[in-house]
Design an enzyme around this catalytic site. Structure first.
Site: not given
Ligand code: HSE
Length: 424
Positions: A15, A128, A184, A199
């Site tokens: 992606t 992001g 997921e 993070k």
């Molecule tokens: N899996 C993460 C989220 C996005 O749901 O925010 C990628 O870091």
């Protein structure tokens, strides 16, 4: 004939990689010369993709002498760790979106990059599309940031928002989120708080200018949150969110954690819904700043990756020491604070038998453990059970754990259904 364009190699065409490829098409000073993918035969919905650029061997990217910048977009620790080190050894700058790698091996990678006079930029790894790392390292550099409260995971924020608006269970909303592609198939990394913990490890390290170790970050996910908790929180003026939190005291002790919290509706984070992320930074002299936006997705994440690539491109060839403010400038470790030594305000949902003196016994157990109650509510009893909702004042985590042991061993109490910390 050799041109003057800056040569880029991309590892990963999922992606994020796809978004980066498409976005870079409009920059005519940049040339993508190689792209490593896992499966060369996969059909990809990308216009202008020259099949000759594609390889299934990522070492062809990091060993290509023409490539000046490698964008690592595969995630996970291996082979990403070795690929990045090899690329740096071969004289390349790195842009990465890999939050797990930075949380677990950031120190070694940044030291290695510095020793080789190369930069690693990673704006896309945390929240992001929200610009965070560059603002903290540059325009906020004059601040002493001592507190972060953040929503750093879109999947869990989506699930909690849906549970709230639909009065639905965690299990039902997760299933729906998986069907829609928001969660997921194996949701563990998101719902158990690992993603947010990666993070906040890097974010707090950068903001506090002290190293935080991922192993010292306390972590709890959202799987035990019940619709009843959502309803009770709403009635008392709160929203339940998965909060990544970091606080640094004057002595250099860092309390860094990820867990659900009741957030007062007066706070901005209470109103950050669905997949949106947000980060509130507190420091001097700026005060409080909140940045919010898309925390994931093809183009928002590509925005950060491409911004980092362009920052490097703008300096290549003009200086021998690129982007000094963006480099790692902290080498001291923060002293970790254990969760059991912290003080918190708590929400508790207790189910008891409808018997004489239960509220009195809860009060006594509170007093015995130095816990002062801010509120206690028991709605009219229906049948033989009573639901009692408690909010405490600030008290010590270890006292709270002792209180729960006492209460769980009281014959009149069925069980403590929920214990959620409350943002002050
Ligand atoms: N899996 C993460 C989220 C996005 O749901 O925010 C990628 O870091």
């Amino acid at each position: 004939m050799e041109n003057n364009k800056i040569k880029i190699g991309i590892i990963g065409l999922g992606t994020v990689g796809t978004g980066v490829f498409k976005t870079l098409q409009s920059f005519d000073n940049i040339e993508i010369v190689k792209i490593a993918v896992r499966n060369k035969n996969k059909k990809r919905n990308i216009e202008n993709l020259d099949e000759n650029l594609i390889t299934d061997n990522p070492y062809e990217v990091v060993n290509d002498p023409s490539i000046q910048i490698v964008a690592e977009l595969i995630g996970g620790t291996e082979p990403a760790f070795d690929l990045i080190k090899t690329a740096i050894s071969n004289g390349k700058h790195i842009v990465t979106a890999n939050k797990e790698l930075l949380a677990k091996h950031g120190e070694e990678l940044f030291n290695f990059a510095e020793a080789n006079n190369k930069v690693i930029l990673y704006e896309a790894a945390i929240a992001g599309g929200i610009p965070l790392i560059m603002p903290i390292k540059t325009i906020l550099a004059g601040n002493k940031i001592n507190k972060i409260k953040a929503i750093l995971n879109g999947t869990t924020n989506y699930i909690l928002t849906k549970m709230d608006v639909q009065n639905a269970s965690y299990e039902d909303v997760l299933k729906e989120a998986q069907q829609l592609g928001y969660a997921e198939t194996d949701p563990t990394g998101d719902v158990e708080g690992y993603d947010a913990a990666y993070k906040i490890t890097t974010l707090a390290t950068i903001a506090f200018k002290k190293r935080i170790k991922f192993a010292n970050v306390y972590r709890e996910g959202i799987t035990k949150i019940r619709p009843e908790d959502m309803k009770a929180a709403n009635e008392m003026g709160y929203k339940i969110k998965l909060i990544a939190s970091a606080e640094l005291d004057e002595a250099g002790n860092a309390d860094v954690r990820v867990h659900p919290m009741l957030v007062p509706k007066s706070k901005t984070l209470a109103h950050i819904d669905y997949v949106t992320n947000a980060v509130t930074l507190s420091g001097h002299p700026v005060g409080e700043v909140t940045l919010s936006g898309p925390g994931a997705g093809e183009f928002p994440t590509a925005s950060s990756v491409v911004g980092d690539i362009l920052a490097i491109v703008s300096e290549i060839g003009k200086t021998d020491y690129l982007l000094p403010m963006m480099r790692c400038n902290h080498h001291e470790n923060a002293t970790p604070v254990n969760i059991s030594d912290t003080k918190n305000k708590y929400y508790l949902s207790i189910c008891s038998k409808n018997s004489l003196g239960v509220i009195g016994r809860i009060g006594q157990a509170c007093e015995a453990n130095n816990i002062s109650l801010a509120s206690i509510v028991q709605k009219e009893v229906e049948g033989s059970y009573a639901d009692i909702t408690v909010i405490t004042e600030l008290c010590r985590e270890q006292d709270m754990q002792k209180f729960i042991d006492t209460i769980n061993n009281d014959a009149a109490i069925t069980k403590v259904n929920s214990l959620i910390r409350v943002q002050v």
